[in-house]
Each structure stands twice: as C-alpha cells, then as structure tokens.
Design a protein around this motif. Structure first.
Motif, short mmCIF file in Angstrom:
data_model
loop_
_atom_site.label_atom_id
_atom_site.label_comp_id
_atom_site.label_asym_id
_atom_site.label_seq_id
_atom_site.Cartn_x
_atom_site.Cartn_y
_atom_site.Cartn_z
N UNK A 1 0.64 -1.07 -0.06
CA UNK A 1 -0.05 0.13 0.22
C UNK A 1 1.01 1.28 0.12
N UNK A 2 2.40 1.19 0.80
CA UNK A 2 2.95 2.36 0.55
C UNK A 2 2.95 2.73 -1.07
N UNK A 3 3.09 1.78 -1.64
CA UNK A 3 3.63 2.08 -3.28
C UNK A 3 2.54 2.62 -4.19
N UNK A 4 0.99 2.70 -3.52
CA UNK A 4 0.04 2.88 -4.54
C UNK A 4 -0.22 4.38 -5.46
N UNK A 5 0.58 5.15 -4.88
CA UNK A 5 0.27 6.35 -5.67
C UNK A 5 1.77 6.64 -6.27
N UNK B 1 -3.21 -4.17 3.37
CA UNK B 1 -3.93 -3.22 2.16
C UNK B 1 -2.98 -3.16 1.24
N UNK B 2 -3.45 -3.66 -0.23
CA UNK B 2 -2.74 -3.46 -1.11
C UNK B 2 -3.06 -2.45 -2.60
N UNK B 3 -2.52 -1.98 -3.38
CA UNK B 3 -3.06 -0.96 -4.59
C UNK B 3 -2.23 -2.67 -5.63
#
Length: 460
Positions: free
Chosen positions: A235-239, A269-271
């Motif tokens: 999730x911290x790579x979503x953007x 949570x994932x993108x």
C-alpha cells in the motif's frame, strides 16, 4: 464485476390487490405448465434469491419461464390482471430493484442455453457470463464479458458491458448482433440493424427498459486463453503504482488491459492490478513484465490460463448471497488529484470492501457516442465502489461507499454507468447524455405504459 440491469418495477408502484393476484394466478395456470407457477407466499419468497442478500422485497407470484412463449404468456397475464411485473435474469441486481414487491417475477433462471454457431453465440436470457465462456471455450473462443462469472450475460451486455477484453473486442454492446424481445404488449420481435432498428439501438445500453430479452446473439473472439492474473503491490507504493499505470497505459497495445483497485489481503491492504494480455502469446511475458515493474509485488499470480477459469475464480471474491452496497464514479482520466482521492477513499476502506477500476480504451473508444444508446466512448475509467459485509447492519460500509463517491465526485464525468445506479440515483438523468431524448422517444413507442423500468431512464 457489475450488477445487471434487469427489468424493474418502480419503487413507488404499489403491490397488487388480492383480486388482481387471484386473476393473475388463474390466467397463468391456463397458460403455463403447473411446475412453472409459484403462488404460495413462502415458496415465492424462497424462490426469489438475488446476489445481494440484503434485498428483502419479495414477489407475490413467480413465473419460471423456459421459453419465449412462456415469457409472452407471463407478460400478457400480468397486463391483463393489472399486476406489476419485474424480470430476473442472472439475479445479480444489488439494489433489489429487479423485484416488484408484491407483484409478478418473470424468472429467466431456467433459460440458460448457449448455442455456438461459428464465431457467434445465441445466448438465452438467463445465461450467466460463465455459461457463455464455458460453451465457447471448446471452440477456442470467448465473448466480450465482465470479470465475475455469476453475472447475467444479457444484463451485462445490455447495460454496456465492460470487461478485460475491452481493448480488442470493444464493449459488450459493440458485439451484440440481434435480440429476441418480448414487448410490453406481448409481441415477440427480433431487433437487429435491419429489423426494429430503433429498438436494437436502444437495447445496446438502454437495457431492460423496452421489454424482456429472451435471447441475444453476440460475436465471439479467439481469446479463450489469455495471460492474466493478479499482481498486487504494498500500500505504501499506491501513489507511485497508479502514476506508473497512467504512463504505461498511455502507450500500451490494445491487447493489454490493466484493471486496478484496492483491497485487503492477509498481507495487508494492497493496490492491485489485474493485467490481461489478449495478443500474441510470444509477447505476453514482456507485456506482463511492464506491469510487474510498477512496484515490488507482494502477490504475483499471472499465468497463461483459460479466460473462463479466471472469471470463475473471481466469483469467490464477491459470492452470491453476500450483503452489498455498490456505488460508482466515472473518471475521464487518472489525474494526480484523482489518484489522491482514490488513495484517500481506499485508506478509509473497511476490510471487507474493495475498489475496482475498469479502463475503457482501444476498440471500445473507436465507436461514436450516437452509434448505440451507451454514450461513453472517449477513454475513461469506471470506479466500482463495493461495500460488503458479513456481520452487522452494514452501516459503516454503506457510509464508506457514499464517502468514496463524494471524494471522487469533483473529478468525475456527469452521469455514470447505469448498471451500478440505484433507481433513485441523482446522477441517473445524466446517464445517457445526448442520447437521452432519442431513448425516451423509443421508450414511448415500445412501452408507453412504463411496464418495464430497468436502469434509470429519465430526463434531466
């Protein structure tokens, strides 16, 4: 995934009176086999099962139709008795609007035949996406379908028809060749480019507003096997993943479709992305590698597999009989501001909920808005906002759906995909844009009494 636009009776229409229902049952007993009629209240309630268990409306009478003649008899009986009717195809209606509470349910659930004829399929009105893919697979073929197998094929197609083959096949409506329709007056007609051409135009996007589609013909394509699966990133790579998605798809081949979204998994949570390559198999590895390079995958399950199997697998993510509230917004582009709104919505997302994003590109964008009733022909994104829960009343999940819609609203197009609209959705008057006036004229011609009210169709 998508909810199907089955024929609906307006919420404001009152339940039928007992004398009207008695007349209806008498007429149906004259016209249908004994085992096709369910008139005992508890049995009718038990026979009324939709994808969304949250729906509590129930018909007074169910007509289990097996042929177009059965549907014709049911429609005529309801009209003669003055009883409101609704139609259930695949049963994937999330809002419960496919049920005329206290009326007649015309159930197409036993009409699931699929006949393959060369590169075409004749699909009965109750067939699901999986029914069509399973029938086409032995022939090396597939249809333009969505991502969940239990969705009704006719409802998906009539409402537009997004799916992972969209870049090479276009929308479902672009592949529809003809439709057999039972009209409000009970006539059975065939609509195609040469017969009932206005009706054919209206059905392709206007859905079940004009009659009961008992069979449609659709074009098939040589994509029974594709490279597809799930690639998910932390999730911290979503953007950065979403910005990379924007760059990748701007120059991608039509044969590469990359759905994306947000969901909760055992690793957090994932993108996620769901790439599908429907081109030359020798180019598949390089194409999927471009998607894999968007970040550092924590889930990687992309392989060469039957499209039918991939669609079957996604049924488990949104099972029949769960409790749901859906929403959607349609975005013209994935701008930086839209990415930020998407991320904010996902960060507030309850663990049982999800965001799915379809990308209309390639062949789907080469038709003109006036070619069919479905008007969205420029490149765009459809954000499905899926509220789901297993415990409680769903208040938190439903509130999240509304909040997510509000976050995306400043970046959205007017209207939206009517398949995901509730009958009272305030965006419904804009759902058909410049095609609205013609749709209303055709509606007045084929169904002047408003017997069928499927996806929202009204003037702004």
């Amino acid at each position: 995934m998508s909810s199907t636009p089955e024929s609906r009776s307006p919420a404001s229409r009152p339940s039928a009176s007992k004398p009207a229902l008695d007349t209806l049952v008498e007429l149906l007993r004259e016209r249908l086999p004994d085992d096709a009629l369910i008139a005992e209240p508890s049995a009718a309630a038990a026979a009324t099962r939709l994808w969304n268990a949250r729906v509590t409306k129930r018909p007074a009478v169910v007509a289990r139709c097996r042929t177009a003649a059965d549907v014709q008899a049911a429609v005529r009986a309801a009209r003669s008795a003055g009883v409101p009717l609704s139609v259930r195809g695949g049963g994937h209606d999330w809002a419960g609007s496919a049920i005329a509470d206290g009326g007649l349910l015309v159930d197409l659930g036993e009409m699931r035949q699929v006949v393959i004829e060369g590169d075409e399929a004749r699909v009965a009105g109750g067939a699901t996406v999986s029914d069509v893919l399973d029938a086409a697979r032995p022939h090396g073929l597939a249809a333009a379908v969505g991502t969940v197998g239990s969705v009704g094929f006719a409802g998906l197609t009539l409402g537009g028809g997004y799916g992972t083959l969209i870049g090479v096949t276009g929308l479902g409506v672009d592949n529809m060749l003809s439709a057999e329709v039972v009209l409000a007056d009970g006539r059975i007609v065939t609509a195609d480019p040469r017969h009932e051409a206005d009706l054919f135009w209206a059905l392709r996007g206007g859905g079940g507003n004009f009659g009961v589609v008992t069979e449609l013909r659709t074009r098939l394509h040589p994509f029974a096997t594709v490279s597809t699966g799930l690639l998910a990133f932390p999730w911290d790579q979503a953007r950065s993943v979403l910005r990379g998605w924007r760059t990748l798809t701007a120059a991608a081949d039509d044969a590469l479709d990359v759905m994306f979204g947000a969901m909760s998994t055992p690793v957090g949570k994932v993108v996620f992305t769901m790439p599908t390559w429907a081109g030359d198999p020798d180019r598949a590895a390089a194409q999927i590698a471009r998607v894999r390079a968007l970040g550092d995958p924590v889930l990687d399950d992309v392989d060469r597999r039957a499209l039918a199997d991939a669609v079957h697998a996604l049924d488990e993510a949104f099972p029949y009989g769960g409790e749901y509230r859906l929403g959607a917004r349609m975005l013209p582009a994935l701008t930086d501001d839209a990415i930020e709104a998407f991320v904010r919505a996902a960060e507030a997302m309850p663990g049982t909920c999800a965001l799915n994003v379809h990308h209309a590109h390639g062949t789907a964008t080469r038709a003109q808005a006036a070619d069919a009733a479905y008007p969205y022909r420029d490149e765009h994104l459809v954000v499905e906002i899926i509220g789901s829960w297993t415990d409680g009343d769903g208040a938190a999940e439903s509130a999240w759906v509304r909040d997510a819609e509000d976050l995306l609203e400043p970046y959205a197009l007017p209207g939206g995909w009517a398949n995901l609209m509730a009958p009272d959705d305030p965006h419904a008057p804009d759902a058909y844009g410049a095609n609205t006036a013609r749709l209303l004229e055709i509606k007045a011609h084929y169904d002047p009494d408003g017997v069928f009210t499927a996806i929202p169709l009204r003037e702004a």
